[in-house]
Design a protein around this motif. Structure first.
Motif, PDB file in Angstrom:
ATOM      1  N   ASP A  20      -6.110  -7.195  -4.150  1.00  0.00           N
ATOM      2  CA  ASP A  20      -7.310  -8.004  -3.965  1.00  0.00           C
ATOM      3  C   ASP A  20      -7.252  -9.312  -4.751  1.00  0.00           C
ATOM      4  OD1 ASP A  20      -8.378  -5.955  -2.392  1.00  0.00           O
ATOM      5  OD2 ASP A  20      -9.610  -5.147  -4.026  1.00  0.00           O
ATOM      6  N   LEU A  21      -6.613  -9.288  -5.915  1.00  0.00           N
ATOM      7  CA  LEU A  21      -6.685 -10.424  -6.841  1.00  0.00           C
ATOM      8  C   LEU A  21      -5.405 -11.225  -6.985  1.00  0.00           C
ATOM      9  CD1 LEU A  21      -8.861  -8.738  -9.596  1.00  0.00           C
ATOM     10  CD2 LEU A  21      -9.575 -10.464  -7.924  1.00  0.00           C
ATOM     11  N   ARG A  32       0.838  -1.207   0.000  1.00  0.00           N
ATOM     12  CA  ARG A  32       0.000   0.000   0.000  1.00  0.00           C
ATOM     13  C   ARG A  32       0.871   1.254   0.000  1.00  0.00           C
ATOM     14  NH1 ARG A  32      -3.186  -3.308   3.859  1.00  0.00           N
ATOM     15  NH2 ARG A  32      -4.944  -4.109   2.659  1.00  0.00           N
ATOM     16  N   GLN A  63      -5.023  -1.341  -5.593  1.00  0.00           N
ATOM     17  CA  GLN A  63      -5.829  -2.175  -4.696  1.00  0.00           C
ATOM     18  C   GLN A  63      -6.369  -3.405  -5.408  1.00  0.00           C
ATOM     19  OE1 GLN A  63      -6.190  -1.656  -1.284  1.00  0.00           O
ATOM     20  NE2 GLN A  63      -6.991  -3.728  -1.383  1.00  0.00           N
ATOM     21  N   GLU A  64      -6.711  -3.264  -6.687  1.00  0.00           N
ATOM     22  CA  GLU A  64      -7.236  -4.396  -7.455  1.00  0.00           C
ATOM     23  C   GLU A  64      -6.211  -5.532  -7.512  1.00  0.00           C
ATOM     24  OE1 GLU A  64      -7.171  -1.214  -8.559  1.00  0.00           O
ATOM     25  OE2 GLU A  64      -9.307  -0.739  -8.407  1.00  0.00           O
TER      26      GLU A  64
END
Length: 160
Positions: free
Chosen positions: A74-75, A64, A70-71
């Motif tokens: 997340d993935l 971060r 963020q994607e």
């Protein structure tokens, strides 16, 4: 609920030379010039595979701060299907999974050839060193169930 078996602070105090060696090993990849975002994505994926909440939280925090989308965070667990990772990132993630899941299968020539399309020999040495280092940290963190460091923002909202 899992409980901490040995606290990270206890590990540090008990085996400072081991901690220093692992930190030094990790620093070689950090100082190699290898793309830090790729290194962090690899550390996240390896920590997911090894079920190390401590390392996963640390590398989410670092990711971060680096500004990784963020994607992607997340993935990363489903990177082959996500369709948002570059070919170079995919090659690094595939290499990380191969080196992490060595038992009974080793690393195939095809996997090596695939990663070499995107990484020079020198880069591959440092990428592999980063993978080996996070695997070592994961084995300690998961075995002793080091408590994940809660980011300040989350800790403040938890206390409220």
């Amino acid at each position: 609920m899992s409980h901490v078996r040995i606290a990270y602070d206890t590990f540090q105090k008990t085996a400072p030379a081991a901690q220093a060696a692992l930190l030094a090993m990790g620093k070689t990849a950090d100082e190699s010039g290898l793309d830090k975002e790729i290194v962090e994505l690899v550390k996240l994926r390896v920590s997911q595979i090894n079920n190390c909440a401590f390392c996963l939280q640390i590398h989410l925090n670092v990711s971060r701060k680096l500004g990784i989308a963020q994607e992607k965070l997340d993935l990363v667990a489903t990177w082959p299907e996500a369709g948002i990772f570059s070919e170079r990132e995919c090659a690094a993630l595939a290499w990380a999974e191969a080196l992490t899941n060595l038992a009974g299968r080793g690393v195939s020539d095809a996997t090596y050839e695939a990663v070499r399309k995107y990484f020079s020999e020198s880069e591959l040495v440092f990428l592999s060193t980063a993978i080996a280092t996070i695997n070592a940290w994961n084995r300690l963190g998961a075995a002793f169930r080091f408590a994940p460091p809660i980011p300040r923002k989350a800790a403040a909202s938890k206390a409220a």
